[in-house]
Motif scaffolding. Structure first.
Motif, mmCIF file in Angstrom:
data_model
loop_
_atom_site.group_PDB
_atom_site.id
_atom_site.type_symbol
_atom_site.label_atom_id
_atom_site.label_comp_id
_atom_site.label_asym_id
_atom_site.label_seq_id
_atom_site.Cartn_x
_atom_site.Cartn_y
_atom_site.Cartn_z
ATOM 1 N N GLY A 121 0.841 -1.185 0.000
ATOM 2 C CA GLY A 121 0.000 0.000 0.000
ATOM 3 C C GLY A 121 0.879 1.239 0.000
ATOM 4 N N VAL A 122 0.278 2.375 -0.365
ATOM 5 C CA VAL A 122 1.046 3.623 -0.449
ATOM 6 C C VAL A 122 0.225 4.760 0.150
ATOM 7 C CG1 VAL A 122 2.191 5.284 -1.950
ATOM 8 C CG2 VAL A 122 2.239 2.860 -2.543
ATOM 9 N N VAL A 123 0.840 5.497 1.076
ATOM 10 C CA VAL A 123 0.280 6.733 1.608
ATOM 11 C C VAL A 123 0.852 7.889 0.792
ATOM 12 C CG1 VAL A 123 0.173 8.276 3.601
ATOM 13 C CG2 VAL A 123 0.044 5.784 3.933
ATOM 14 N N CYS A 124 -0.018 8.692 0.197
ATOM 15 C CA CYS A 124 0.408 9.822 -0.640
ATOM 16 C C CYS A 124 0.019 11.128 0.044
ATOM 17 C CB CYS A 124 -0.262 9.754 -2.014
ATOM 18 S SG CYS A 124 -0.006 8.200 -2.894
ATOM 19 N N THR A 143 -3.900 2.779 -2.468
ATOM 20 C CA THR A 143 -3.320 4.054 -2.062
ATOM 21 C C THR A 143 -4.337 4.863 -1.263
ATOM 22 O OG1 THR A 143 -4.022 5.364 -3.986
ATOM 23 C CG2 THR A 143 -1.990 4.073 -4.199
ATOM 24 N N VAL A 144 -3.838 5.808 -0.498
ATOM 25 C CA VAL A 144 -4.695 6.771 0.182
ATOM 26 C C VAL A 144 -3.993 8.117 0.153
ATOM 27 C CG1 VAL A 144 -3.713 6.333 2.491
ATOM 28 C CG2 VAL A 144 -6.032 7.244 2.284
ATOM 29 N N VAL A 145 -4.757 9.182 -0.072
ATOM 30 C CA VAL A 145 -4.224 10.535 0.011
ATOM 31 C C VAL A 145 -4.461 11.039 1.431
ATOM 32 C CG1 VAL A 145 -4.377 12.906 -0.829
ATOM 33 C CG2 VAL A 145 -4.641 10.990 -2.425
ATOM 34 N N ALA A 146 -3.358 11.329 2.141
ATOM 35 C CA ALA A 146 -3.435 11.794 3.527
ATOM 36 C C ALA A 146 -2.547 13.030 3.659
ATOM 37 C CB ALA A 146 -2.984 10.695 4.487
ATOM 38 N N ASP A 332 -7.099 18.145 9.594
ATOM 39 C CA ASP A 332 -6.142 18.167 10.699
ATOM 40 C C ASP A 332 -5.426 16.819 10.788
ATOM 41 O OD1 ASP A 332 -7.902 16.386 11.960
ATOM 42 O OD2 ASP A 332 -8.735 17.912 13.296
ATOM 43 N N TRP A 333 -4.465 16.730 11.717
ATOM 44 C CA TRP A 333 -3.656 15.515 11.819
ATOM 45 C C TRP A 333 -4.474 14.309 12.243
ATOM 46 C CZ3 TRP A 333 0.530 15.106 9.255
ATOM 47 C CH2 TRP A 333 1.371 16.202 9.066
ATOM 48 N N ASP A 334 -5.539 14.522 13.008
ATOM 49 C CA ASP A 334 -6.378 13.386 13.392
ATOM 50 C C ASP A 334 -7.032 12.761 12.168
ATOM 51 O OD1 ASP A 334 -5.773 13.608 16.067
ATOM 52 O OD2 ASP A 334 -7.548 14.797 16.569
ATOM 53 N N GLU A 335 -7.515 13.602 11.259
ATOM 54 C CA GLU A 335 -8.122 13.069 10.034
ATOM 55 C C GLU A 335 -7.075 12.387 9.157
ATOM 56 O OE1 GLU A 335 -10.580 14.545 6.067
ATOM 57 O OE2 GLU A 335 -10.661 15.749 7.897
ATOM 58 N N THR A 336 -5.899 12.999 9.051
ATOM 59 C CA THR A 336 -4.816 12.390 8.272
ATOM 60 C C THR A 336 -4.449 11.026 8.839
ATOM 61 O OG1 THR A 336 -3.906 14.502 7.541
ATOM 62 C CG2 THR A 336 -2.391 12.635 7.615
ATOM 63 N N THR A 337 -4.309 10.951 10.162
ATOM 64 C CA THR A 337 -3.973 9.679 10.808
ATOM 65 C C THR A 337 -5.062 8.646 10.577
ATOM 66 O OG1 THR A 337 -2.707 10.834 12.515
ATOM 67 C CG2 THR A 337 -3.394 8.584 12.997
ATOM 68 N N ALA A 338 -6.309 9.065 10.657
ATOM 69 C CA ALA A 338 -7.416 8.124 10.451
ATOM 70 C C ALA A 338 -7.375 7.534 9.042
ATOM 71 C CB ALA A 338 -8.752 8.830 10.695
ATOM 72 N N ARG A 339 -7.046 8.341 8.049
ATOM 73 C CA ARG A 339 -6.955 7.826 6.679
ATOM 74 C C ARG A 339 -5.836 6.792 6.574
ATOM 75 N NH1 ARG A 339 -7.580 13.197 2.759
ATOM 76 N NH2 ARG A 339 -9.419 14.081 3.782
ATOM 77 N N VAL A 340 -4.699 7.087 7.200
ATOM 78 C CA VAL A 340 -3.570 6.157 7.147
ATOM 79 C C VAL A 340 -3.906 4.872 7.903
ATOM 80 C CG1 VAL A 340 -1.155 5.814 7.801
ATOM 81 C CG2 VAL A 340 -1.899 8.017 6.868
ATOM 82 N N ARG A 341 -4.539 4.986 9.067
ATOM 83 C CA ARG A 341 -4.889 3.798 9.861
ATOM 84 C C ARG A 341 -5.832 2.883 9.093
ATOM 85 N NH1 ARG A 341 -7.348 3.668 14.962
ATOM 86 N NH2 ARG A 341 -5.921 2.050 15.684
ATOM 87 N N GLY A 342 -6.742 3.479 8.333
ATOM 88 C CA GLY A 342 -7.650 2.653 7.541
ATOM 89 C C GLY A 342 -6.897 1.791 6.544
ATOM 90 N N LEU A 343 -5.905 2.390 5.865
ATOM 91 C CA LEU A 343 -5.102 1.630 4.904
ATOM 92 C C LEU A 343 -4.252 0.586 5.617
ATOM 93 C CD1 LEU A 343 -4.082 1.164 2.016
ATOM 94 C CD2 LEU A 343 -2.388 2.969 2.400
ATOM 95 N N ALA A 345 -4.896 -0.939 8.387
ATOM 96 C CA ALA A 345 -5.765 -2.032 8.814
ATOM 97 C C ALA A 345 -6.097 -2.957 7.656
ATOM 98 C CB ALA A 345 -7.044 -1.476 9.426
ATOM 99 N N ASP A 346 -6.385 -2.381 6.490
ATOM 100 C CA ASP A 346 -6.671 -3.210 5.310
ATOM 101 C C ASP A 346 -5.485 -4.092 4.961
ATOM 102 O OD1 ASP A 346 -9.185 -2.149 5.050
ATOM 103 O OD2 ASP A 346 -8.647 -0.709 3.483
ATOM 104 N N VAL A 347 -4.286 -3.502 4.976
ATOM 105 C CA VAL A 347 -3.084 -4.242 4.590
ATOM 106 C C VAL A 347 -2.743 -5.309 5.625
ATOM 107 C CG1 VAL A 347 -0.593 -4.019 4.270
ATOM 108 C CG2 VAL A 347 -2.139 -2.400 3.162
ATOM 109 N N ALA A 348 -2.921 -4.966 6.919
ATOM 110 C CA ALA A 348 -2.561 -5.895 7.991
ATOM 111 C C ALA A 348 -3.644 -6.920 8.279
ATOM 112 C CB ALA A 348 -2.242 -5.117 9.260
ATOM 113 N N GLY A 349 -4.834 -6.708 7.713
ATOM 114 C CA GLY A 349 -5.947 -7.617 7.992
ATOM 115 C C GLY A 349 -6.472 -7.464 9.389
ATOM 116 N N ALA A 350 -6.396 -6.217 9.940
ATOM 117 C CA ALA A 350 -6.860 -5.959 11.300
ATOM 118 C C ALA A 350 -8.371 -5.851 11.329
ATOM 119 C CB ALA A 350 -6.223 -4.673 11.828
ATOM 120 N N ASP A 351 -8.946 -6.044 12.495
ATOM 121 C CA ASP A 351 -10.383 -5.935 12.694
ATOM 122 C C ASP A 351 -10.797 -4.480 12.539
ATOM 123 O OD1 ASP A 351 -13.006 -5.833 13.580
ATOM 124 O OD2 ASP A 351 -12.674 -7.115 15.313
ATOM 125 N N PRO A 352 -11.650 -4.147 11.558
ATOM 126 C CA PRO A 352 -12.064 -2.749 11.369
ATOM 127 C C PRO A 352 -12.658 -2.132 12.608
ATOM 128 C CG PRO A 352 -12.780 -4.117 9.526
ATOM 129 C CD PRO A 352 -12.288 -5.051 10.593
#
Length: 356
Positions: A121-124, A143-146, A332-343, A345-352
């Motif tokens: 995955g890629v964070v952009c 990919t996700v734009v954060a 803000d950084w909380d929203e940026t972090t949330a976008r990255v965490r979503g990606l 979780a998808d890559v790691a197969g974590a529980d949403p």
């Protein structure tokens, strides 16, 4: 989640990319994730490529994580090393080296394409960076734009101050960034020399290329600008805030920016932005509204922009107000972090539900 971050250098470095990585680490930890940071020694490109045969590097990266973030800047040391890692990898791309106007850009592009083939995955940091990454073959769905928040200084600015400042004194430009060719300080100085306008320039930043920095100083002297261009060096946050508070425009006509967090930081003070069209600045700067966009390596366009900003002070004030509004609308950084965490979780197969 158990998250890692691999990068070249020291996470405490003050440049924009490191600030992004540092904020991301802090945000993930606030959200309840553990983050292990792996700092690799700085490498020149060739030495970095040789790292891929290093068993010591592989042992260094043998950490217990669910997913590893990698700052793409460290890709030379990771392009083949990644194939030996046991965990999934998400790359954080501030901008690709191949996007910069360099003689070896085709080589860098080939290596970066191979590196991106090894990640999950890629964070952009901008839509421009995302487009460049997908052009190299990365599936857009991975990919996700954060974007960064740009709120390091976060001043409380009265709109009336923006208006009164716009009409006061000569046009005051502020350049903020490492003094290196990519940042386009030479283009800015040449444009200033050609502009028919009373203008002053403050240069904030440290030389990372001494030969280039000396060539810029020579340009300033030869153009007779010594009394109009001040080299302030690296400043504390308080001193930088004071400099921006007194300015009219943040002027960094880079040859390439993946995003350009410095534009947002200047715009937070109600400064119009003079930026290059090359790269991700257009995600932040709207030409004619929040600033002026010019082509890279175009001193004549910089001169014309300076003349326009200096002559039309009502327009300068309107741009300053619009720039501040654009800054306030930035995630803000909380929203940026949330976008990255979503990606992640998808890559790691974590529980949403755990990640939410």
């Amino acid at each position: 989640m158990r998250v890692g971050l691999t990068l070249y250098g020291d996470l405490t470095d003050r440049s924009g990319g490191f600030r992004y990585d540092r904020q991301l680490v802090a945000g993930l930890r606030r959200a309840g994730d553990t983050v292990e940071v792996v700092e690799l020694p700085w490498r020149d490109y060739g030495r970095g490529l040789l790292d891929n045969g290093s068993r010591a590097l592989r042992r260094r990266l043998d950490v217990d994580v669910d997913v590893m973030l990698q700052d793409e800047l460290a890709h030379p040391s990771l392009v083949r090393t990644n194939r030996h890692l046991s965990y999934p990898v998400v790359s954080v791309v501030h901008h690709l080296r191949a996007s910069e106007p360099r003689p070896l850009s085709p080589l860098y592009g080939a290596v970066e394409r191979r590196y991106l083939d090894t990640v999950d995955g890629v964070v952009c940091n901008s839509t421009t960076t995302q487009s460049v990454v997908t052009d190299l073959g990365v599936d857009a769905a991975s990919t996700v734009v954060a974007p960064p928040a740009g709120d390091r200084l976060d001043p409380d600015i009265d709109p009336t101050r923006i208006d009164s400042r716009a009409h006061a004194g000569p046009l005051r430009l502020v350049f903020v960034g490492n003094i290196e060719r990519r940042k386009g300080l030479d283009t800015l100085v040449d444009g200033l020399a050609a502009a028919d306008a009373e203008t002053e320039l403050t240069v904030v930043g440290r030389p990372v290329d001494e030969r280039y920095a000396q060539s810029v100083r020579s340009r300033v002297h030869e153009a007779g600008l010594d009394d109009r261009v001040a080299f302030a060096g690296r400043l504390s946050d308080d001193a930088l805030a004071s400099t921006l508070e007194d300015g009219h425009a943040i002027a960094v006509p880079s040859r390439y920016e993946g995003f350009g967090i410095v534009y947002l930081e200047g715009m937070s003070f109600g400064l119009a932005a003079l930026a290059s069209r090359a790269g991700g600045a257009s995600d932040v700067v709207t030409g004619g509204e929040t600033g002026v966009l010019v082509d890279p390596d175009d001193p004549a366009a910089v001169a014309a922009a300076i003349e326009t900003l200096a002559a039309d002070r009502d327009g300068l004030a309107a741009m300053g107000r619009a720039a501040r509004r654009r800054y306030e609308a930035q995630p803000d950084w909380d929203e940026t972090t949330a976008r990255v965490r979503g990606l992640l979780a998808d890559v790691a197969g974590a529980d949403p539900e755990v990640v939410a």
